[in-house]
Write a protein that holds these residues in place. Structure first.
Motif, mmCIF file in Angstrom:
data_model
loop_
_atom_site.group_PDB
_atom_site.id
_atom_site.type_symbol
_atom_site.label_atom_id
_atom_site.label_comp_id
_atom_site.label_asym_id
_atom_site.label_seq_id
_atom_site.Cartn_x
_atom_site.Cartn_y
_atom_site.Cartn_z
ATOM 1 N N ALA A 172 0.818 -1.215 0.000
ATOM 2 C CA ALA A 172 0.000 0.000 0.000
ATOM 3 C C ALA A 172 0.854 1.269 0.000
ATOM 4 C CB ALA A 172 -0.931 -0.007 1.209
ATOM 5 N N TYR A 173 2.131 1.114 0.290
ATOM 6 C CA TYR A 173 3.039 2.264 0.242
ATOM 7 C C TYR A 173 3.080 2.868 -1.156
ATOM 8 C CZ TYR A 173 7.559 4.604 -0.336
ATOM 9 O OH TYR A 173 8.547 5.493 -0.668
ATOM 10 N N TYR A 174 2.950 2.001 -2.165
ATOM 11 C CA TYR A 174 2.989 2.486 -3.546
ATOM 12 C C TYR A 174 1.594 2.985 -3.937
ATOM 13 C CZ TYR A 174 7.436 0.021 -3.564
ATOM 14 O OH TYR A 174 8.704 -0.397 -3.264
ATOM 15 N N ASN A 175 1.285 4.169 -3.449
ATOM 16 C CA ASN A 175 -0.060 4.716 -3.611
ATOM 17 C C ASN A 175 -0.184 5.704 -4.761
ATOM 18 O OD1 ASN A 175 1.443 6.781 -2.555
ATOM 19 N ND2 ASN A 175 0.210 7.078 -0.703
ATOM 20 N N ALA A 176 0.891 5.920 -5.497
ATOM 21 C CA ALA A 176 0.854 6.841 -6.636
ATOM 22 C C ALA A 176 0.337 6.096 -7.871
ATOM 23 C CB ALA A 176 2.250 7.417 -6.883
ATOM 24 N N GLY A 177 0.497 6.705 -9.026
ATOM 25 C CA GLY A 177 0.097 6.071 -10.280
ATOM 26 C C GLY A 177 1.262 6.018 -11.246
ATOM 27 N N THR A 178 1.692 4.827 -11.605
ATOM 28 C CA THR A 178 2.766 4.643 -12.582
ATOM 29 C C THR A 178 2.224 3.795 -13.719
ATOM 30 O OG1 THR A 178 4.518 4.810 -10.916
ATOM 31 C CG2 THR A 178 5.065 3.688 -12.985
ATOM 32 N N TYR A 179 2.361 4.280 -14.949
ATOM 33 C CA TYR A 179 1.721 3.659 -16.104
ATOM 34 C C TYR A 179 2.785 3.272 -17.128
ATOM 35 C CZ TYR A 179 -1.894 6.252 -13.684
ATOM 36 O OH TYR A 179 -2.702 6.762 -12.709
ATOM 37 N N VAL A 180 2.763 2.007 -17.515
ATOM 38 C CA VAL A 180 3.774 1.468 -18.427
ATOM 39 C C VAL A 180 3.048 0.889 -19.640
ATOM 40 C CG1 VAL A 180 5.740 -0.096 -18.642
ATOM 41 C CG2 VAL A 180 5.181 0.889 -16.405
ATOM 42 N N TRP A 181 2.987 1.675 -20.712
ATOM 43 C CA TRP A 181 2.295 1.247 -21.920
ATOM 44 C C TRP A 181 3.299 0.800 -22.978
ATOM 45 C CZ3 TRP A 181 0.761 6.561 -20.531
ATOM 46 C CH2 TRP A 181 -0.395 6.607 -19.755
ATOM 47 N N SER A 182 2.980 -0.269 -23.675
ATOM 48 C CA SER A 182 3.836 -0.686 -24.781
ATOM 49 C C SER A 182 3.804 0.380 -25.863
ATOM 50 C CB SER A 182 3.371 -2.037 -25.337
ATOM 51 O OG SER A 182 2.025 -1.956 -25.779
ATOM 52 N N LYS A 183 4.907 0.526 -26.577
ATOM 53 C CA LYS A 183 4.997 1.550 -27.619
ATOM 54 C C LYS A 183 3.874 1.366 -28.637
ATOM 55 C CE LYS A 183 8.873 3.701 -26.425
ATOM 56 N NZ LYS A 183 8.924 5.145 -26.096
ATOM 57 N N GLY A 184 3.210 2.453 -28.951
ATOM 58 C CA GLY A 184 2.089 2.410 -29.877
ATOM 59 C C GLY A 184 0.745 2.281 -29.192
ATOM 60 N N ASN A 185 0.750 1.954 -27.903
ATOM 61 C CA ASN A 185 -0.495 1.822 -27.139
ATOM 62 C C ASN A 185 -0.593 2.843 -26.009
ATOM 63 O OD1 ASN A 185 -1.770 -0.506 -28.427
ATOM 64 N ND2 ASN A 185 0.004 -1.644 -27.672
ATOM 65 N N GLU A 186 0.129 3.943 -26.132
ATOM 66 C CA GLU A 186 0.090 4.972 -25.103
ATOM 67 C C GLU A 186 -1.324 5.546 -24.982
ATOM 68 O OE1 GLU A 186 2.126 4.896 -27.655
ATOM 69 O OE2 GLU A 186 4.217 5.012 -26.978
ATOM 70 N N GLN A 187 -1.721 5.808 -23.755
ATOM 71 C CA GLN A 187 -3.057 6.354 -23.486
ATOM 72 C C GLN A 187 -2.964 7.825 -23.094
ATOM 73 O OE1 GLN A 187 -5.922 4.129 -23.901
ATOM 74 N NE2 GLN A 187 -4.168 3.222 -24.970
ATOM 75 N N ILE A 188 -2.139 8.550 -23.818
ATOM 76 C CA ILE A 188 -1.964 9.979 -23.588
ATOM 77 C C ILE A 188 -2.696 10.731 -24.693
ATOM 78 C CG2 ILE A 188 -0.302 11.851 -23.370
ATOM 79 C CD1 ILE A 188 1.771 9.718 -22.549
ATOM 80 N N ALA A 189 -3.611 11.588 -24.304
ATOM 81 C CA ALA A 189 -4.426 12.302 -25.282
ATOM 82 C C ALA A 189 -3.580 13.256 -26.112
ATOM 83 C CB ALA A 189 -5.533 13.069 -24.574
#
Length: 267
Positions: A172-189
């Motif tokens: 539960a210490y890791y309460n932030a958000g870290t996102y690892v998307w494969s190249k080409g599948n990024e979910q950044i608008a």
């Protein structure tokens, strides 16, 4: 019923009796399919004959309607009995095999991962119109609680995600958000419109490079807390993720959000 000591006795005592009943259900489903196909064939034949002799007295469309009704009913009963067969197969065969191989693992056909976790993961941010799934598993492996299921989301017929979705409870210490998307599948608008009207919300994140050439070449990493992300994505962890990717040979994405690890495995 005596417990099975090996797979042969397990098969003979627990699987074989259920397989006989399931075989009968499968045959019923096939029979209804045969009835429906026969009705379609006879309906086509009658339609052709009706077209050729429709000027003659006594020739009506009543048989054509009857064939159509029989076909619809036949296909409907085929689908219903087929669905019943599949559910019974999972409950009576797969469930027993799961218990034999991994005692204590929960298996629930027809259930799937909650939409709350799917949205929270940000593995696929596109807003969907429908979500469904199947084959829910829940258990503990080496002290780590996990769940997984098949999951399918789409927007007005367009597929967004179809595959296996895994959730593991982490510190539960890791309460932030870290996102690892494969190249080409990024979910950044790529536009304000997409961010506001096509994507589910996501907290503010920072783009990251981890200094691992192979990993940075395969994945795009963002995090709400880069320092915490570097703790999670150690050199050993990044190499494990690369090896995992190589073995499965597909575009797997990961995220670590609020004490959970999410993995999306498209199929």
């Amino acid at each position: 019923m005596a417990p099975a000591k090996d797979f042969k006795s397990f098969y003979d005592t627990q699987l074989l009796p259920s397989l006989g009943e399931l075989r009968e259900r499968s045959q019923v489903s096939r029979r209804w399919l045969q009835v429906a196909i026969a009705a379609v064939i006879f309906g086509i034949i009658y339609f052709v004959l009706f077209f050729l002799v429709q000027q003659r007295d006594g020739v009506t469309t009543a048989p054509l309607v009857a064939f159509f009704i029989v076909a619809v009913v036949g296909f409907g009963l085929h689908i219903n009995t087929k669905d019943d067969y599949i559910l019974s197969f999972k409950q009576n065969i797969i469930h027993k095999i799961v218990d034999f191989i991994y005692p204590g693992l929960t298996y629930e056909p027809g259930k799937y991962i909650s939409s709350k976790h799917y949205k929270n993961s940000c593995l696929r941010r596109y807003i969907y119109s429908d979500i469904n799934g199947d084959d829910f598993f829940k258990g503990v492996y080496k002290g780590v609680s996990f769940t997984c299921s098949e999951l399918h989301t789409h927007q007005r017929g367009e597929e967004i995600f179809h595959g296996l979705f895994f959730i593991a409870k982490i510190n539960a210490y890791y309460n932030a958000g870290t996102y690892v998307w494969s190249k080409g599948n990024e979910q950044i608008a790529n536009s304000l419109y997409t961010e506001r009207y096509r994507y589910f919300p996501m907290p503010k994140v920072y783009n990251m490079k981890l200094g691992h050439v192979d990993f940075d070449g395969r994945y795009t990493v963002t995090s709400t807390n880069p320092a915490q992300a570097r703790e999670i994505l150690s050199s050993a962890r990044m190499q494990q993720m690369i090896n995992f990717h190589n073995k499965l040979n597909t575009d797997i994405s990961f995220s670590f959000v609020g004490g959970y690890c999410y993995v999306g495995y498209p199929v």
